[in-house]
Enzyme design. Structure first.
Site, mmCIF file in Angstrom:
data_model
loop_
_atom_site.group_PDB
_atom_site.id
_atom_site.type_symbol
_atom_site.label_atom_id
_atom_site.label_comp_id
_atom_site.label_asym_id
_atom_site.label_seq_id
_atom_site.Cartn_x
_atom_site.Cartn_y
_atom_site.Cartn_z
ATOM 1 N N LYS A 1 -15.472 -3.238 -17.186
ATOM 2 C CA LYS A 1 -14.148 -2.838 -17.672
ATOM 3 C C LYS A 1 -13.706 -3.872 -18.697
ATOM 4 O O LYS A 1 -14.356 -4.916 -18.830
ATOM 5 C CB LYS A 1 -13.148 -2.696 -16.536
ATOM 6 C CG LYS A 1 -12.827 -3.992 -15.818
ATOM 7 C CD LYS A 1 -11.705 -3.727 -14.835
ATOM 8 C CE LYS A 1 -11.375 -4.951 -14.019
ATOM 9 N NZ LYS A 1 -10.317 -4.750 -13.069
ATOM 10 N N CYS B 1 -16.899 -5.186 -6.975
ATOM 11 C CA CYS B 1 -16.262 -4.827 -5.700
ATOM 12 C C CYS B 1 -16.551 -3.400 -5.220
ATOM 13 O O CYS B 1 -17.132 -3.225 -4.153
ATOM 14 C CB CYS B 1 -14.762 -5.030 -5.795
ATOM 15 S SG CYS B 1 -14.338 -6.772 -5.891
ATOM 16 N N ARG C 1 -7.222 -7.653 -9.577
ATOM 17 C CA ARG C 1 -8.168 -6.967 -10.462
ATOM 18 C C ARG C 1 -8.623 -7.940 -11.527
ATOM 19 O O ARG C 1 -7.795 -8.614 -12.144
ATOM 20 C CB ARG C 1 -7.501 -5.786 -11.172
ATOM 21 C CG ARG C 1 -7.067 -4.657 -10.298
ATOM 22 C CD ARG C 1 -6.094 -3.759 -11.044
ATOM 23 N NE ARG C 1 -4.923 -4.523 -11.478
ATOM 24 C CZ ARG C 1 -4.060 -4.137 -12.419
ATOM 25 N NH1 ARG C 1 -4.236 -3.004 -13.043
ATOM 26 N NH2 ARG C 1 -3.010 -4.870 -12.738
ATOM 27 N N HIS D 1 -8.415 8.235 -14.704
ATOM 28 C CA HIS D 1 -8.984 8.313 -16.049
ATOM 29 C C HIS D 1 -10.466 8.623 -15.923
ATOM 30 O O HIS D 1 -11.233 7.808 -15.406
ATOM 31 C CB HIS D 1 -8.779 6.995 -16.800
ATOM 32 C CG HIS D 1 -7.329 6.630 -16.915
ATOM 33 N ND1 HIS D 1 -6.465 7.309 -17.747
ATOM 34 C CD2 HIS D 1 -6.583 5.711 -16.272
ATOM 35 C CE1 HIS D 1 -5.248 6.805 -17.612
ATOM 36 N NE2 HIS D 1 -5.297 5.839 -16.710
ATOM 37 N N ALA D 2 -10.846 9.774 -16.402
ATOM 38 C CA ALA D 2 -12.268 10.146 -16.313
ATOM 39 C C ALA D 2 -13.080 9.208 -17.193
ATOM 40 O O ALA D 2 -12.626 8.747 -18.236
ATOM 41 C CB ALA D 2 -12.434 11.588 -16.771
ATOM 42 N N GLY D 3 -14.275 8.895 -16.750
ATOM 43 C CA GLY D 3 -15.113 7.967 -17.506
ATOM 44 C C GLY D 3 -16.540 7.981 -17.013
ATOM 45 O O GLY D 3 -16.986 8.939 -16.356
HETATM 46 N N1 LIG Z 1 -14.085 -10.469 -8.093
HETATM 47 C C1 LIG Z 1 -13.068 -9.712 -7.707
HETATM 48 O O1 LIG Z 1 -12.400 -9.062 -8.512
HETATM 49 C C2 LIG Z 1 -12.673 -9.669 -6.249
HETATM 50 C C3 LIG Z 1 -11.458 -9.073 -5.905
HETATM 51 C C4 LIG Z 1 -11.090 -9.042 -4.560
HETATM 52 C C5 LIG Z 1 -11.947 -9.581 -3.600
HETATM 53 N N2 LIG Z 1 -13.137 -10.124 -3.959
HETATM 54 C C6 LIG Z 1 -13.987 -10.707 -2.914
HETATM 55 O O2 LIG Z 1 -13.852 -12.123 -2.955
HETATM 56 C C7 LIG Z 1 -15.085 -12.743 -2.601
HETATM 57 C C8 LIG Z 1 -15.531 -13.682 -3.703
HETATM 58 O O3 LIG Z 1 -15.799 -12.912 -4.871
HETATM 59 P P1 LIG Z 1 -16.003 -13.573 -6.301
HETATM 60 O O4 LIG Z 1 -16.117 -12.460 -7.269
HETATM 61 O O5 LIG Z 1 -14.972 -14.621 -6.489
HETATM 62 O O6 LIG Z 1 -17.448 -14.257 -6.055
HETATM 63 P P2 LIG Z 1 -18.244 -15.257 -6.990
HETATM 64 O O7 LIG Z 1 -19.663 -14.994 -6.758
HETATM 65 O O8 LIG Z 1 -17.661 -15.211 -8.372
HETATM 66 O O9 LIG Z 1 -17.866 -16.702 -6.395
HETATM 67 C C9 LIG Z 1 -18.270 -17.201 -5.144
HETATM 68 C C10 LIG Z 1 -18.436 -18.713 -5.271
HETATM 69 O O10 LIG Z 1 -18.614 -19.277 -3.978
HETATM 70 C C11 LIG Z 1 -19.490 -20.397 -4.085
HETATM 71 N N3 LIG Z 1 -19.983 -20.749 -2.749
HETATM 72 C C12 LIG Z 1 -20.794 -20.026 -1.938
HETATM 73 N N4 LIG Z 1 -20.957 -20.687 -0.763
HETATM 74 C C13 LIG Z 1 -20.233 -21.823 -0.830
HETATM 75 C C14 LIG Z 1 -19.991 -22.908 0.069
HETATM 76 N N5 LIG Z 1 -20.491 -22.929 1.308
HETATM 77 N N6 LIG Z 1 -19.207 -23.925 -0.341
HETATM 78 C C15 LIG Z 1 -18.664 -23.917 -1.578
HETATM 79 N N7 LIG Z 1 -18.847 -22.916 -2.466
HETATM 80 C C16 LIG Z 1 -19.623 -21.875 -2.095
HETATM 81 C C17 LIG Z 1 -20.532 -19.930 -5.072
HETATM 82 O O11 LIG Z 1 -21.233 -21.004 -5.672
HETATM 83 C C18 LIG Z 1 -19.658 -19.134 -6.080
HETATM 84 O O12 LIG Z 1 -19.238 -19.970 -7.145
HETATM 85 C C19 LIG Z 1 -16.067 -11.604 -2.323
HETATM 86 O O13 LIG Z 1 -16.058 -11.317 -0.964
HETATM 87 C C20 LIG Z 1 -15.452 -10.452 -3.100
HETATM 88 O O14 LIG Z 1 -15.812 -9.207 -2.561
HETATM 89 C C21 LIG Z 1 -13.506 -10.196 -5.270
#
Ligand SMILES: NC(=O)c1ccc[n+]([C@@H]2O[C@H](COP(=O)([O-])OP(=O)(O)OC[C@H]3O[C@@H](n4cnc5c(N)ncnc54)[C@H](O)[C@@H]3O)[C@@H](O)[C@H]2O)c1
Length: 441
Positions: A324, A263, A154, A254-256
């Protein structure tokens, strides 16, 4: 183990830093040269508590480095994690897998020896098969195994979640991938985190099912909150009353103002698209998406009602913009729809957020940003708590009541009790509380 992390966003950076902290050698790769330059300079591209110290410690220890050169990071790696973005595809809401596919092709071209390729990005069922196909086509002779390892961290508590997870899910099709991932996650044995091995497609679906379930839980209590307001019940007591039941549990009750973030909105949508393609309707998730979408703007209308129905020429102070607390992430934040609804009716908006202002400036127009909640509230006609940052949990409500033009507090996170607000001289409207006369009007 030598690990290459492709994509240095929230997930890639936190995972890379934590893996290096476990003692592995990690190289984090990103196409964004400015991001890599900043990281090499010790500057974090995101706000995440504790991340700067963790990164600095492991860079100093020689276990963590950053590069834009994917080939040098992949060469010799035991495991290559794909942690690139999978946003909603414009137009149809499917997960946009173009970054994953490009990464797979680039990795295939850079492999110098056997490696396990691990998809950490949230991807629809079958993506592992496609990654394998793309790589096999690009590098027919290469020795590699494709695994799925969805991430459940998270934002705001990412490091702790990564190091003390409820579980680690790994989807594999062969023993080699199992062996490498067991070695990578071995340090978590100390915390007794269950390592759950499944088939690859199952692991991919677990991630979507988990997010859809949590989104459902939030949306459920939000609808119950609406009912509470009408029948004169208190949703916080309802949450406690049902959450103490172990079968239900107290979290995500938690209602909000509705869920947002990077995500839940995109993952629920992508799950629906998979279900649609497979002709298996997921009607519960469909409802959740619709209810949550309409809720955000409805919260804007709630504020307008609390202000007597007419906000033209009035000033509203918004506390909290990010989706959040403890993050600077503004993606799909309820504040955006709430502010838009208020602006559409002619209100002037002032806002205060501890970390989100830079991101918020890209999403919001005609908003005056103030660093101090009292400065934001000075002369305002309503104060609205949208995100429950710690900084907003111990406000001097009497002071607020004195400096505001109209002392109305709309508390969309139920941070304060109606009594303490009213004792301080504020008109109080919360979420899921017996309706206040001002709101019922
Ligand atoms: N953010 C969260 O809380 C969270 C939690 C669990 C899962 N996820 C999943 O994880 C994945 C990444 O999410 P995020 O929030 O970290 O994304 P983000 O957009 O913050 O980061 C992705 C990064 O990948 C880089 N990138 C893209 N193509 C590339 C390549 N070919 N080579 C090198 N770098 C490259 C981009 O420049 C960017 O910096 C997503 O699928 C998301 O759903 C995110």
């Amino acid at each position: 183990m030598r690990i290459a992390m492709i994509g240095t966003g929230y997930v890639g950076l936190v995972s890379g830093a934590c893996f290096s902290d476990f003692g592995h050698d990690v190289v984090c790769v990103d196409k964004d040269a400015a991001k890599i330059a900043a990281l090499e300079d010790g500057k974090m591209p995101i706000y995440e508590p504790g991340l700067d110290a963790l990164v600095a410690h492991n860079v100093a220890g020689g276990r963590l480095s950053f590069t834009t050169d994917l080939a040098s990071a992949v060469a010799g790696a035991d495991a290559v994690f794909i942690a690139v973005g999978t946003p909603s595809r414009r137009g149809d809401g499917h997960a946009d897998l173009s970054y994953v596919h490009v990464a797979a092709e680039e990795i295939a071209g850079a492999l110098t020896g056997p490696a396990v390729i691990v998809t950490k990005s949230t991807v629809p069922v079958g993506t592992g098969d496609e990654v394998e196909r793309i790589m096999r086509e690009a590098a027919p002779q290469a020795e590699f195994w494709v695994a799925s390892n969805p991430e459940f961290l998270r934002e705001g508590a990412a490091i702790d979640d990564f190091k003390r997870p409820d579980r680690v899910v790994v989807g594999i099709e062969d023993d080699r991938a199992r062996d490498v991932l067991e070695r990578i996650y071995r340090p978590l044995n100390l915390n007794r985190a269950p390592l759950l091995f499944t088939r690859r497609r199952t692991a991919e679906l677990i991630k979507y099912a988990a997010n859809a379930f949590l989104a459902t839980k939030i949306t459920f209590i939000n609808e119950i909150a609406d009912l509470c307001e009408i029948v004169g019940a208190d949703v916080q007591d309802v949450s406690r009353g049902i959450g103490l039941d172990n079968r239900i549990g107290p979290k995500f009750l938690h209602a909000g103002p509705g869920y947002g973030g990077s995500c839940f909105p995109k993952d629920t949508l992508a799950l629906l698209k998979t279900a649609e393609d497979e002709q298996v309707p997921l009607r519960i998730v469909e409802s959740v998406v619709k209810v949550n979408d309409s809720r955000k703007r409805a919260m804007g209308r709630k504020v307008i009602r609390a202000m007597g129905g007419d906000v033209r020429g009035k000033t509203v102070a918004i506390l909290g913009l990010t989706f959040k607390p403890n993050t600077d992430d503004m993606r799909e934040a309820p504040s955006i729809a709430i502010i838009q609804a208020l602006q559409d009716e002619g209100a002037t908006i002032r806002a205060c957020d501890p970390e989100g202002v830079e991101q918020a400036k890209r999403e919001l127009q005609d908003v005056e940003f103030l660093a101090d909640p009292y400065a934001a509230a000075d002369g305002a006609d309503a104060l609205v708590i949208v995100t429950e940052w710690d900084q907003f949990r111990a406000l001097d409500l009497s002071r607020m009541a004195k400096i505001m033009n109209a002392p109305i507090l709309v508390d969309l996170r139920n941070v304060y009790s109606p009594d303490e607000a009213r004792n301080a001289g504020l008109d109080y409207v919360g979420v899921g509380m017996p309706q206040h006369p001002a709101e019922a009007a």
